[in-house]
Design a protein around this motif. Structure first.
Motif, PDB file in Angstrom:
ATOM      1  N   ALA A 351       0.831  -1.205   0.000  1.00  8.29           N
ATOM      2  CA  ALA A 351       0.000   0.000   0.000  1.00  8.29           C
ATOM      3  C   ALA A 351       0.864   1.254   0.000  1.00  8.29           C
ATOM      4  N   ALA A 352       2.003   1.183   0.687  1.00  8.59           N
ATOM      5  CA  ALA A 352       2.906   2.330   0.777  1.00  8.59           C
ATOM      6  C   ALA A 352       3.817   2.467  -0.433  1.00  8.59           C
ATOM      7  N   GLY A 353       3.748   1.539  -1.376  1.00 12.36           N
ATOM      8  CA  GLY A 353       4.607   1.598  -2.552  1.00 12.36           C
ATOM      9  C   GLY A 353       6.034   1.215  -2.273  1.00 12.36           C
ATOM     10  N   ILE A 354       6.253   0.412  -1.249  1.00  5.45           N
ATOM     11  CA  ILE A 354       7.594  -0.020  -0.861  1.00  5.45           C
ATOM     12  C   ILE A 354       7.791  -1.468  -1.305  1.00  5.45           C
ATOM     13  N   PRO A 355       8.879  -1.782  -1.994  1.00  4.83           N
ATOM     14  CA  PRO A 355       9.112  -3.165  -2.431  1.00  4.83           C
ATOM     15  C   PRO A 355       9.127  -4.131  -1.249  1.00  4.83           C
ATOM     16  N   VAL A 356       8.441  -5.223  -1.394  1.00  5.18           N
ATOM     17  CA  VAL A 356       8.405  -6.240  -0.346  1.00  5.18           C
ATOM     18  C   VAL A 356       9.615  -7.151  -0.515  1.00  5.18           C
ATOM     19  N   PRO A 357      10.451  -7.277   0.498  1.00  5.42           N
ATOM     20  CA  PRO A 357      11.643  -8.129   0.350  1.00  5.42           C
ATOM     21  C   PRO A 357      11.252  -9.593   0.225  1.00  5.42           C
ATOM     22  N   ALA A 358      11.985 -10.327  -0.578  1.00  6.04           N
ATOM     23  CA  ALA A 358      11.742 -11.761  -0.705  1.00  6.04           C
ATOM     24  C   ALA A 358      12.153 -12.488   0.571  1.00  6.04           C
ATOM     25  N   LYS A 359      13.179 -11.964   1.224  1.00  6.39           N
ATOM     26  CA  LYS A 359      13.658 -12.561   2.465  1.00  6.39           C
ATOM     27  C   LYS A 359      13.828 -11.471   3.511  1.00  6.39           C
ATOM     28  N   ASN A 360      13.742 -11.869   4.769  1.00  6.22           N
ATOM     29  CA  ASN A 360      14.054 -10.979   5.883  1.00  6.22           C
ATOM     30  C   ASN A 360      15.013 -11.746   6.769  1.00  6.22           C
ATOM     31  N   GLY A 361      16.277 -11.397   6.701  1.00  4.94           N
ATOM     32  CA  GLY A 361      17.277 -12.212   7.346  1.00  4.94           C
ATOM     33  C   GLY A 361      17.451 -13.523   6.595  1.00  4.94           C
ATOM     34  N   ALA A 362      17.470 -14.632   7.310  1.00  2.00           N
ATOM     35  CA  ALA A 362      17.749 -15.926   6.687  1.00  2.00           C
ATOM     36  C   ALA A 362      16.516 -16.611   6.130  1.00  2.00           C
ATOM     37  N   PHE A 363      15.317 -16.089   6.443  1.00  6.60           N
ATOM     38  CA  PHE A 363      14.091 -16.777   6.055  1.00  6.60           C
ATOM     39  C   PHE A 363      13.245 -15.925   5.117  1.00  6.60           C
ATOM     40  N   PRO A 364      12.364 -16.575   4.358  1.00  6.51           N
ATOM     41  CA  PRO A 364      11.514 -15.836   3.414  1.00  6.51           C
ATOM     42  C   PRO A 364      10.488 -14.959   4.132  1.00  6.51           C
ATOM     43  N   VAL A 365      10.005 -13.959   3.415  1.00  9.57           N
ATOM     44  CA  VAL A 365       8.809 -13.230   3.821  1.00  9.57           C
ATOM     45  C   VAL A 365       7.611 -13.984   3.254  1.00  9.57           C
ATOM     46  N   HIS A 366       6.704 -14.371   4.110  1.00  9.59           N
ATOM     47  CA  HIS A 366       5.592 -15.225   3.687  1.00  9.59           C
ATOM     48  C   HIS A 366       4.301 -14.465   3.426  1.00  9.59           C
ATOM     49  N   GLY A 367       4.246 -13.220   3.858  1.00 11.44           N
ATOM     50  CA  GLY A 367       3.005 -12.478   3.771  1.00 11.44           C
ATOM     51  C   GLY A 367       2.483 -12.322   2.354  1.00 11.44           C
ATOM     52  N   VAL A 368       1.164 -12.425   2.203  1.00 10.68           N
ATOM     53  CA  VAL A 368       0.485 -12.210   0.929  1.00 10.68           C
ATOM     54  C   VAL A 368      -0.097 -10.800   0.920  1.00 10.68           C
ATOM     55  N   ASN A 369      -0.007 -10.130  -0.204  1.00 10.26           N
ATOM     56  CA  ASN A 369      -0.619  -8.817  -0.363  1.00 10.26           C
ATOM     57  C   ASN A 369      -2.137  -8.974  -0.397  1.00 10.26           C
ATOM     58  N   LEU A 370      -2.814  -8.407   0.583  1.00  9.39           N
ATOM     59  CA  LEU A 370      -4.265  -8.539   0.675  1.00  9.39           C
ATOM     60  C   LEU A 370      -5.025  -7.492  -0.135  1.00  9.39           C
ATOM     61  N   LEU A 371      -4.335  -6.518  -0.725  1.00  8.44           N
ATOM     62  CA  LEU A 371      -5.025  -5.410  -1.385  1.00  8.44           C
ATOM     63  C   LEU A 371      -5.972  -5.848  -2.501  1.00  8.44           C
ATOM     64  N   PRO A 372      -5.594  -6.780  -3.379  1.00 11.33           N
ATOM     65  CA  PRO A 372      -6.563  -7.221  -4.392  1.00 11.33           C
ATOM     66  C   PRO A 372      -7.836  -7.791  -3.765  1.00 11.33           C
ATOM     67  N   LEU A 373      -7.681  -8.569  -2.705  1.00  5.33           N
ATOM     68  CA  LEU A 373      -8.846  -9.107  -2.004  1.00  5.33           C
ATOM     69  C   LEU A 373      -9.670  -7.997  -1.373  1.00  5.33           C
ATOM     70  N   LEU A 374      -8.998  -7.020  -0.773  1.00  9.95           N
ATOM     71  CA  LEU A 374      -9.714  -5.928  -0.119  1.00  9.95           C
ATOM     72  C   LEU A 374     -10.494  -5.091  -1.133  1.00  9.95           C
ATOM     73  N   ARG A 375      -9.922  -4.908  -2.310  1.00  6.93           N
ATOM     74  CA  ARG A 375     -10.595  -4.106  -3.336  1.00  6.93           C
ATOM     75  C   ARG A 375     -11.761  -4.847  -3.975  1.00  6.93           C
ATOM     76  N   ASN A 376     -11.648  -6.160  -4.070  1.00  9.87           N
ATOM     77  CA  ASN A 376     -12.654  -6.941  -4.794  1.00  9.87           C
ATOM     78  C   ASN A 376     -12.933  -8.246  -4.033  1.00  9.87           C
ATOM     79  N   PRO A 377     -13.523  -8.127  -2.829  1.00 10.86           N
ATOM     80  CA  PRO A 377     -13.669  -9.310  -1.976  1.00 10.86           C
ATOM     81  C   PRO A 377     -14.615 -10.366  -2.523  1.00 10.86           C
ATOM     82  N   ASN A 378     -15.501  -9.983  -3.435  1.00  7.01           N
ATOM     83  CA  ASN A 378     -16.451 -10.954  -3.964  1.00  7.01           C
ATOM     84  C   ASN A 378     -15.834 -11.889  -4.998  1.00  7.01           C
ATOM     85  N   ASN A 379     -14.758 -11.450  -5.629  1.00  7.14           N
ATOM     86  CA  ASN A 379     -14.190 -12.226  -6.735  1.00  7.14           C
ATOM     87  C   ASN A 379     -12.754 -12.690  -6.518  1.00  7.14           C
TER      88      ASN A 379
END
Length: 466
Positions: A351-379
């Motif tokens: 949402a802030a326009g900041i690139p999401v890192p693939a990793k944070n330290g030694a492990f992956p970032v697992h979070g999913v971007n919820l914005l598409p769902l928030l904008r169009n929750p029915n589909n």
């Protein structure tokens, strides 16, 4: 360690430069308001469970103006959930597999105990990324993510901090209160923590109304100390206690309701500040609980869910969660998609326009971007994924409607022992679409599904074995 910290600092600087370049031609970045209630159960929010006397009109209004997420899961304990919000990772990956216990650990990170629980030094937290991209950052409330000097709020990306460092605090403040403002003791004698934190957030928003800000408000409501069988003292304010006395709510539930309703009302004051300043339409608001309500000590309400805080049954990990962003999230939306704590990290950065890192330290970032769902929750649908939990022996795995859950012995952070115990254990399996209350174990009826969940959970757990 210096090399690791230098790498993390360089990465933050690179991210900041990239963000600055990308945002030169973009519209103003949105403000972020993240409100986290403490130990608020699924049945303690009227938008999620009608059979409760506890009224949460502000949370309900956010749901009407935005979206209600009925399957939002977190960790079943305070620090692990907060660590996932801040890092985009499982708490076992970022070092906070249980509550922070770093009081006797020096800043250089050398271990003095086997079950150390602190952020790993190569991690970069959400406020650090936001601050590097030009956001004003403030936290008002409970930190509970470390008290060594390298992990205090101001060292982890917050410009402003008003609150307490540990896991709990008395609501009514006196001379011995452990409230800090930017690492210095702060005298708030006579104040109530809920008002102190809400007023601090409002002051911060007003001071930064002309720039993008991240305002994090982790109330200590409705965590203890509250009135209970051993404590004949109220934490609620008199006017809120009077409200529930008129509604014939008996003690100790009355004090519990008074504390939670007070916090909910103060969220309303923060939202009013956004409206008065003309900022509401450009602000993403996220309001959730850090874990389920406590059932054995305080009269929480987890509605139709089994278990509570500390459990990996749904009552411990499924919590009320609502979001609003006028013009972006359609009003009166509901989503039954399976979202989790670390999705907040990715969603806020996106949402802030900041690139999401693939990793944070030694492990992956697992979070999913919820914005598409928030904008169009029915589909929109979230990706098909397996989700895992371990809280020193309480384990769970979720895939779609299926949930494996159970217990092994408390491994105290020795994950090699945890793996051995889990391999031998017989867990339970539930079909949450048919059995939300987790009453009928169907592991023997669906052995292929059970085996799949257990195998994947073991693979996940083995990553942390010594």
């Amino acid at each position: 360690m210096r090399y690791v910290v230098a790498l993390a600092s360089a990465w933050i600087a690179l991210t900041a430069a990239r963000c600055a370049a990308e945002n030169q031609t973009q519209t103003p970045r949105p403000n972020i308001l993240l409100v986290v209630a403490d130990d608020m159960g699924y049945g303690d929010a009227t938008a999620f469970w009608k059979n409760t006397e506890l009224e949460t009109p502000v949370l309900d209004e956010i749901a009407r103006r935005g979206i209600r997420l009925t399957q939002f899961r977190v960790n079943p304990l305070c620090s692990p959930t907060r660590s996932s919000l801040m890092t985009g990772q499982y708490s076992l990956e970022n070092g906070m597999w249980r509550g922070a216990n770093d009081a006797n650990i020096p800043a250089d990170g050398k271990e003095k105990r086997e079950n150390i629980r602190r952020f790993k030094d190569d991690l970069v937290l959400l406020p650090q990324l936001l601050k590097a991209a030009g956001y004003a950052t403030g936290i008002f409330g409970k930190w509970h993510l470390g008290n060594d000097e390298s992990n205090l709020p101001n060292a982890r990306g917050f410009d402003e901090f008003l609150g307490f460092i540990g896991g709990s605090h008395a609501y009514w403040l006196g001379r011995n209160s452990k409230i800090f403002r930017n690492n210095k003791p702060f005298d708030a004698t006579g104040r109530h923590t809920t008002d102190l934190f809400a007023d601090g957030a409002i002051e911060f928003i007003k001071a930064n109304k002309d720039r993008s800000f991240f305002c994090y408000v982790p109330f200590n409501a409705v965590h203890g100390p509250l009135r209970n069988a051993e404590r004949n003292t109220d934490s609620g304010k008199p006017e809120w206690l009077a409200k529930y006395e008129k509604l014939a709510v008996a003690q100790p539930r009355r004090d519990y309701c008074a504390v939670m309703s007070h916090a909910d009302a103060r969220v309303g004051d923060i939202l009013k500040t956004l409206r008065d300043l003309g900022l509401e339409s450009n602000t993403l608001v996220i309001y959730l609980s850090d874990n389920g309500g406590i059932l054995h000590t305080y009269p929480s309400n987890n509605g139709p869910l089994r278990g509570g805080k500390g459990d990996t049954y749904e009552g411990g990990i499924r919590v009320p969660a609502v979001m609003q962003w006028p013009g972006m999230i359609p009003p009166n939306s509901v989503s039954h998609e399976s979202a989790v704590h670390f999705d907040v990290f990715t969603t806020i950065l996106t949402a802030a326009g900041i690139p999401v890192p693939a990793k944070n330290g030694a492990f992956p970032v697992h979070g999913v971007n919820l914005l598409p769902l928030l904008r169009n929750p029915n589909n929109e649908r979230l990706p098909d994924r397996y989700l895992f939990w371990d809280l020193y022996g309480d384990v769970a795995a979720v895939h779609g409607k299926w949930k494996m859950v159970g217990q092994i012995s408390n491994h105290h952070g020795k994950f090699d022992k945890a793996v051995e115990d889990a391999e031998r254990a017989k867990f339970e399996l539930y079909d949450l679409e048919k059995d939300l209350g987790e009453t009928t174990d169907v592991a023997d009826k669906f052995p292929v599904i059970y085996s799949d969940l257990k195998t994947r959970h073991l693979q996940w757990l083995r990553q942390f074995a010594r």
